[in-house]
Design an enzyme around this catalytic site. Structure first.
Site, PDB file in Angstrom:
ATOM      1  N   CYS A  80       0.630  -1.330   0.291  1.00  0.00           N
ATOM      2  CA  CYS A  80       0.226   0.311  -0.115  1.00  0.00           C
ATOM      3  C   CYS A  80       1.231   1.228  -0.491  1.00  0.00           C
ATOM      4  CB  CYS A  80      -1.214  -0.178   1.399  1.00  0.00           C
ATOM      5  SG  CYS A  80      -1.934   1.092   1.844  1.00  0.00           S
ATOM      6  N   CYS A 196      -0.294   4.604  -6.385  1.00  0.00           N
ATOM      7  CA  CYS A 196      -1.562   3.681  -6.141  1.00  0.00           C
ATOM      8  C   CYS A 196      -1.035   2.032  -6.074  1.00  0.00           C
ATOM      9  CB  CYS A 196      -3.129   4.206  -5.977  1.00  0.00           C
ATOM     10  SG  CYS A 196      -3.850   3.411  -5.228  1.00  0.00           S
TER      11      CYS A 196
END
Length: 284
Positions: A80, A196
């Site tokens: 992440c 992302c």
């Protein structure tokens, strides 16, 4: 030689993300490290991470790390970008205090180095969540690799939720994405970091809007090479010769995770175990 039960080389590599986006990273790991076993945790009950403050993300990451270390992971991969930007130093400090001394790898550094080596004109773009952009982690990593490179960072608050929900790509979505891409085109960036793990799923759309001459850098392949190096340097590469296993945990609804995750991983997920992490609160 240790037996199979206590051989550290046979322990799984743990990977975690705010949701199913990190499965794009796991996909690359499965391809490049086929003999390894993996344990993936998606914190879907608290998704999205992109607008949360750094201190909260650090707490979430430390809570998840405790769960994964308790399952005897031999390496911890933070798939992440928001969590990497907010919590990597704290995670490494916490891991160093354990008896296993597990290495912790994040997605920011490998992507930044790859982007710097890829750019031809010294202008790099970044598409990421607001939390990741605000952290300055990519700016620091890119300038550490080459202080003469310019980075244009664009926060994209709506993109990860749109992708995670599997929303239809209609004209409204196209307009949202065009708005994010416009500053990068105006800046003349020839290399763009997808900051992302959800974003690779709309890579064809982004490539069309950016132009075919723009190189897109994703975290999966760069991080997989770093994982392979870390295992080799610590003597932790699996001695297995067949395909390794991959198992899944999530903090939200397992059925929703399986449905969404199959699209991201491009492989069947099988069973998904729901876990409670520090009484994880559901995001509003």
């Amino acid at each position: 030689m240790p037996g199979i039960a206590d051989d550290p080389r046979r322990r799984p590599i743990a990977v975690f993300d705010s949701g199913v986006g990190g499965l794009t990273v796991l996909h690359e790991l499965l391809v490049q490290l086929p003999h390894e076993d993996f344990l993936y945790l998606g914190d879907t009950a608290r998704f999205p991470y992109g607008d949360r403050p750094a201190a909260e993300l650090e707490r979430f990451a430390l809570e998840i790390a405790e769960t994964l270390l308790a399952r005897r992971a031999k390496l911890l991969v933070v798939a992440c970008n928001s969590a990497t930007a907010a919590a990597l130093p704290a995670l490494r400090s916490r891991s160093a205090q354990t008896t296993l001394g597990v290495d912790v790898l994040g997605v920011v550094g490998p992507e930044a180095v790859q982007a710097v080596t890829t750019t031809r004109n010294g202008r790099i773009g970044l598409l990421a969540t607001p939390a990741t952009v605000a952290s300055g982690a990519y700016a620091h990593a890119v300038h550490a690799a080459d202080p003469h490179v310019d980075l244009v960072a664009v926060p994209c608050p709506d993109l990860a939720p749109i992708i995670q929900a599997g929303s239809a790509v209609d004209d409204a979505v196209l307009e949202v994405v065009r708005g994010y891409v416009a500053p990068l085109r105006e800046a003349g960036a020839d290399t763009v970091i997808l900051g992302c793990t959800h974003y690779p799923l709309v890579r064809p759309m982004l490539q069309r809007m950016l132009g075919r001459g723009v190189e897109i850098v994703t975290s999966g392949s760069a991080l997989a090479r770093q994982v392979e190096h870390a295992l080799g340097s610590r003597g932790l590469a699996s001695p297995a010769t067949g395909e390794g296993s991959y198992d899944f945990l999530c903090t939200g609804d397992p059925e929703a995770f399986r449905t969404q995750g199959t699209r991201f991983l491009q492989l069947p997920l099988g069973s998904v175990e729901q876990v409670v992490i520090a009484e994880a609160e559901v995001a509003a």
